[in-house]
Scaffold this motif. Structure first.
Motif, short mmCIF file in Angstrom:
data_model
loop_
_atom_site.label_atom_id
_atom_site.label_comp_id
_atom_site.label_asym_id
_atom_site.label_seq_id
_atom_site.Cartn_x
_atom_site.Cartn_y
_atom_site.Cartn_z
N LEU A 100 -55.64 7.37 132.17
CA LEU A 100 -54.15 5.71 131.61
C LEU A 100 -54.02 4.00 131.84
O LEU A 100 -53.13 4.75 132.82
N PRO A 101 -53.93 3.54 131.24
CA PRO A 101 -53.69 2.54 131.90
C PRO A 101 -51.98 2.23 132.67
O PRO A 101 -51.70 1.84 133.63
N TRP A 102 -51.35 2.87 131.26
CA TRP A 102 -49.35 2.43 132.16
C TRP A 102 -49.87 3.83 133.67
O TRP A 102 -48.77 3.41 134.26
N GLU A 136 -59.47 -0.42 138.83
CA GLU A 136 -59.69 0.45 137.93
C GLU A 136 -59.05 0.17 136.31
O GLU A 136 -60.00 0.81 135.67
N LEU A 137 -58.19 -0.40 136.84
CA LEU A 137 -58.12 -1.37 135.30
C LEU A 137 -59.00 -2.35 134.92
O LEU A 137 -59.79 -2.08 133.63
N LYS A 138 -59.57 -3.02 135.57
CA LYS A 138 -60.89 -3.30 135.17
C LYS A 138 -61.98 -2.51 134.69
O LYS A 138 -62.38 -3.60 133.13
N SER A 143 -59.11 -7.56 127.83
CA SER A 143 -58.94 -8.08 128.90
C SER A 143 -58.30 -7.00 129.72
O SER A 143 -57.52 -6.04 128.98
N ILE A 144 -57.73 -7.48 131.10
CA ILE A 144 -56.50 -6.26 131.53
C ILE A 144 -55.10 -6.35 130.68
O ILE A 144 -55.04 -5.50 130.55
N PRO A 145 -54.77 -7.37 130.38
CA PRO A 145 -53.50 -7.20 130.12
C PRO A 145 -52.94 -7.22 128.64
O PRO A 145 -52.45 -6.30 128.11
N ARG A 146 -54.43 -6.85 127.97
CA ARG A 146 -54.53 -6.47 126.65
C ARG A 146 -54.31 -4.69 126.77
O ARG A 146 -54.72 -3.43 126.02
N LEU A 147 -54.47 -4.14 127.98
CA LEU A 147 -54.51 -2.79 127.80
C LEU A 147 -53.79 -2.25 127.34
O LEU A 147 -52.65 -0.32 127.45
N PHE A 148 -52.02 -2.75 127.48
CA PHE A 148 -50.49 -2.93 127.76
C PHE A 148 -50.16 -3.10 126.79
O PHE A 148 -50.47 -4.54 125.81
N PHE A 149 -48.93 -2.47 125.96
CA PHE A 149 -47.78 -2.71 125.40
C PHE A 149 -46.87 -4.23 126.07
O PHE A 149 -47.35 -3.67 126.74
N ARG A 150 -46.59 -4.74 125.10
CA ARG A 150 -45.93 -6.46 125.41
C ARG A 150 -44.65 -5.21 126.27
O ARG A 150 -44.08 -5.82 127.29
N GLU A 151 -43.82 -4.08 125.38
CA GLU A 151 -42.73 -3.39 126.34
C GLU A 151 -43.25 -3.23 127.94
O GLU A 151 -42.18 -3.41 128.14
N GLU A 152 -44.68 -2.49 127.88
CA GLU A 152 -44.78 -1.57 129.01
C GLU A 152 -44.88 -2.99 129.91
O GLU A 152 -44.40 -3.03 131.41
N ILE A 153 -45.92 -4.48 129.93
CA ILE A 153 -45.01 -5.72 131.00
C ILE A 153 -44.05 -6.04 130.84
O ILE A 153 -43.62 -6.12 132.10
N MET A 154 -43.46 -6.12 129.89
CA MET A 154 -41.75 -6.67 130.45
C MET A 154 -41.37 -5.38 131.07
O MET A 154 -40.00 -6.02 131.73
#
Length: 283
Positions: free
Chosen positions: A188-190, A245-247, A256-267
């Protein structure tokens, strides 16, 4: 008919027990070998034969050795004062208990990790790239154990809490890697994100701390350069493999790679990186 069925059931049970015993024995042998070999390679080979071959042999020292700092408590009524040379002795202090705690915890974690890897390999579910990253982390974990052994043994605590941030987060990263070594667990991406975050922080802070000065500007001793490279290269490998792996996942999901995550995960990742740098700087 009943006798035939009973014999078959007994045969199946015995075969299962034999296979289970073989599995447990293999995991025990591999885990024990790993724990025994690591200190031997460290002290018996690297220190004794390569780094400090000029130091006197203990056989030449033991004739005049008094072990005068030995309190003899663990010898009970059998000895006092110190009677002769000891290969190993320890004093009955709270610091000795702390050293034993760090050592026992490290050995148990290493043993359980090796057992898990052997089991995953035996059932044919091993992710090799995650295993390679886990193996690359061995030096970092061993270095942390040896450092804390010496922090307590010498009562030198200048880098105690600073190092602890690296040691604890390295364990978290390795736990995630051990989890992902099993193909039965989804990539999983996270999970990859947190491995990326932890190792990125290690690169940023250790690079500022020591790597640039010791290695890049060549101001460190040989052993410091070897240590810094040994700690930095695995972190870079983690970043490289996790990014790939993310790619791969992003191409598979067509995002895109950033789209794999929720905004909260990035923050939360950004907050973690900022806090890590702050605490590593002040401790």
């Amino acid at each position: 008919m009943q006798g035939y069925m009973e014999r078959k059931l007994v045969g199946v049970h015995e075969a299962g027990s034999a296979a289970n015993l073989k599995e447990k024995s293999l995991r025990f042998i591999v885990g024990l070998t790993f724990i025994v070999v690591m200190p031997y390679l460290h002290i018996g080979i690297f220190y004794s034969k390569i780094w400090t071959p000029d130091k006197p042999n203990v056989k030449d020292l033991r004739r005049n050795c008094s072990c005068s700092c030995f309190d003899t408590v663990f010898r009970g009524r059998y000895e006092y004062p110190v009677s002769e040379y000891k290969h190993v002795y320890f004093n009955a202090t709270s610091t000795t208990l702390k050293i034993w705690f760090v050592t026992a915890m490290s050995m148990l974690l290493a043993y359980e990790a090796v057992k898990s890897v052997v089991h995953i390999y035996r059932i044919g579910k091993l992710r090799k790239n995650m295993l390679y990253l886990l193996i690359s982390s061995i030096y970092a974990h061993y270095y942390s154990w040896w450092s804390y052994f010496n922090y307590h043994n010498e009562e030198f605590y200048d880098y105690y809490y600073h190092h602890m941030i690296f040691a604890v987060t390295e364990v978290i990263s390795s736990c995630l890697l051990l989890h992902l070594c099993n193909r039965q667990h989804d990539m999983l991406p996270w999970k990859l994100l947190w491995i990326f975050n932890i190792n990125l922080c290690h690169i940023l802070v250790s690079g500022i701390d020591q790597f640039v000065e010791h290695v890049i500007f060549m101001k460190g001793f040989a052993f410091q350069n070897a240590r810094d490279v040994g700690l930095m290269v695995p972190d870079i490998l983690h970043i490289f493999v996790v990014f790939n792996e993310l790619k791969f996942i992003s191409l598979k999901e067509n995002v895109s790679i950033p789209r794999l995550f929720f905004r909260e995960e990035i923050m939360l990742s950004l907050l973690y990186i900022i806090l890590f740098i702050i605490f590593a700087s002040i401790l």
